[in-house]
Scaffold this motif. Structure first.
Motif, PDB file in Angstrom:
ATOM      1  N   LYS A  28      43.949  32.935  45.094  1.00  0.00           N
ATOM      2  CA  LYS A  28      45.244  33.337  45.655  1.00  0.00           C
ATOM      3  C   LYS A  28      45.403  32.797  47.063  1.00  0.00           C
ATOM      4  O   LYS A  28      46.444  32.246  47.435  1.00  0.00           O
ATOM      5  N   ILE A  88      34.474  35.210  39.076  1.00  0.00           N
ATOM      6  CA  ILE A  88      35.890  35.580  39.080  1.00  0.00           C
ATOM      7  C   ILE A  88      36.388  35.820  37.659  1.00  0.00           C
ATOM      8  O   ILE A  88      37.099  36.795  37.377  1.00  0.00           O
ATOM      9  N   HIS A 144      43.813  27.723  40.211  1.00  0.00           N
ATOM     10  CA  HIS A 144      44.358  28.837  39.435  1.00  0.00           C
ATOM     11  C   HIS A 144      43.544  30.123  39.624  1.00  0.00           C
ATOM     12  O   HIS A 144      44.038  31.219  39.347  1.00  0.00           O
ATOM     13  N   LEU A 145      42.322  29.982  40.129  1.00  0.00           N
ATOM     14  CA  LEU A 145      41.477  31.151  40.348  1.00  0.00           C
ATOM     15  C   LEU A 145      41.671  31.776  41.726  1.00  0.00           C
ATOM     16  O   LEU A 145      41.206  32.893  41.973  1.00  0.00           O
ATOM     17  N   ALA A 154      41.094  36.825  38.944  1.00  0.00           N
ATOM     18  CA  ALA A 154      42.012  35.738  39.286  1.00  0.00           C
ATOM     19  C   ALA A 154      43.471  36.181  39.215  1.00  0.00           C
ATOM     20  O   ALA A 154      43.854  36.948  38.335  1.00  0.00           O
ATOM     21  N   PRO A 155      44.286  35.652  40.154  1.00  0.00           N
ATOM     22  CA  PRO A 155      43.889  34.885  41.341  1.00  0.00           C
ATOM     23  C   PRO A 155      43.426  35.828  42.441  1.00  0.00           C
ATOM     24  O   PRO A 155      43.992  36.897  42.636  1.00  0.00           O
ATOM     25  N   ALA A 187      33.257  30.795  40.424  1.00  0.00           N
ATOM     26  CA  ALA A 187      34.312  30.689  39.415  1.00  0.00           C
ATOM     27  C   ALA A 187      33.976  31.548  38.198  1.00  0.00           C
ATOM     28  O   ALA A 187      34.838  32.281  37.675  1.00  0.00           O
TER      29      ALA A 187
END
Length: 227
Positions: A94, A62, A91-92, A68-69, A59
């Motif tokens: 896709k 990213i 939310h991070l 993101a995403p 996370a």
């Protein structure tokens, strides 16, 4: 601009194992292959190995690289980390692609898998693999990587970080892939997770065991690209 793609390696592994797949996918994606802490020569962390710890690392990665995403394709433990991230920080993410990810853990499963992570056993039975691990994780001690991984699996056997009900809460698209010759990951657990996901596809990859080194890399890259 190319879409970003994270490729995550498995337990006791390193990004080098995914390099051929990354090379194939670079025509379409901006491919990132971060090593997990303590793997592939990256400094050993103070924290114990765990799925939440590795998910936090990804996370942060990213966010650091403004991805993101992002699509995440994870092999084995890498797929579990991707699913955990999709569950807790959607939310991070896709979309997610998993390959050879073992979703079901209990004490018996953990005991069976950790028995395969004994350095003396590897040195005696598969010395070439032990030598590969030593080279892959240098300058870290490969035996410490195995010990920390074994501790993580034992903890997962006591409390699986993703429970059955968690998969119903994952809303991003997921493609669950399992090799037809995978002796570590059962078809039952793969189907059980697939059926609980709200937006999922299932792929059974022919001629594919659990070991990523023996998988058909061109086919895996195509499936990741199509997912």
């Amino acid at each position: 601009m190319k879409m970003p793609l994270l490729l995550l390696h498995g337990a006791i592994g390193a990004p080098v194992q995914l390099q051929t797949i990354a090379d194939i996918l670079e025509d379409k994606y901006a491919v990132y292959t971060p090593p997990f802490p303590g793997h592939g020569g990256v400094a050993m962390p103070d924290e114990p190995f765990s799925i939440p710890f590795f998910a936090k690392f990804i996370a942060d990665y990213i966010v650091q690289y403004s991805l993101a995403p992002v699509t995440i394709a994870g092999y084995s433990m890498g797929g579990y980390v991707a699913m955990y991230l999709a569950r807790h920080q959607p939310h991070l993410v896709k979309r997610v692609v998993t390959l050879g990810t073992k979703f079901y853990w209990d004490a018996a499963v953990a005991q069976k898998e950790t028995a395969l992570l004994q350095p003396d056993t590897l040195l005696a039975k598969v010395p070439a693999f032990a030598a590969t691990l030593e080279k892959m994780h240098a300058p870290n001690d490969w035996k410490q990587v195995l010990a920390r991984t074994a501790d993580m699996l034992q903890a997962m056997g006591q409390h699986n970080p993703l429970q059955e009900e968690d998969y119903a809460e994952i809303t991003v698209p997921v493609t669950v892939m399992r090799g037809d010759r995978d002796k570590m990951v059962t078809m039952e657990e793969t189907l059980a997770v697939y059926q609980r996901l709200s937006n999922a596809r299932l792929a059974i990859v022919p001629g594919t065991p659990h070991a990523i080194e023996l998988a058909p890399e061109d086919l895996l890259a195509a499936l990741i690209s199509l997912a």
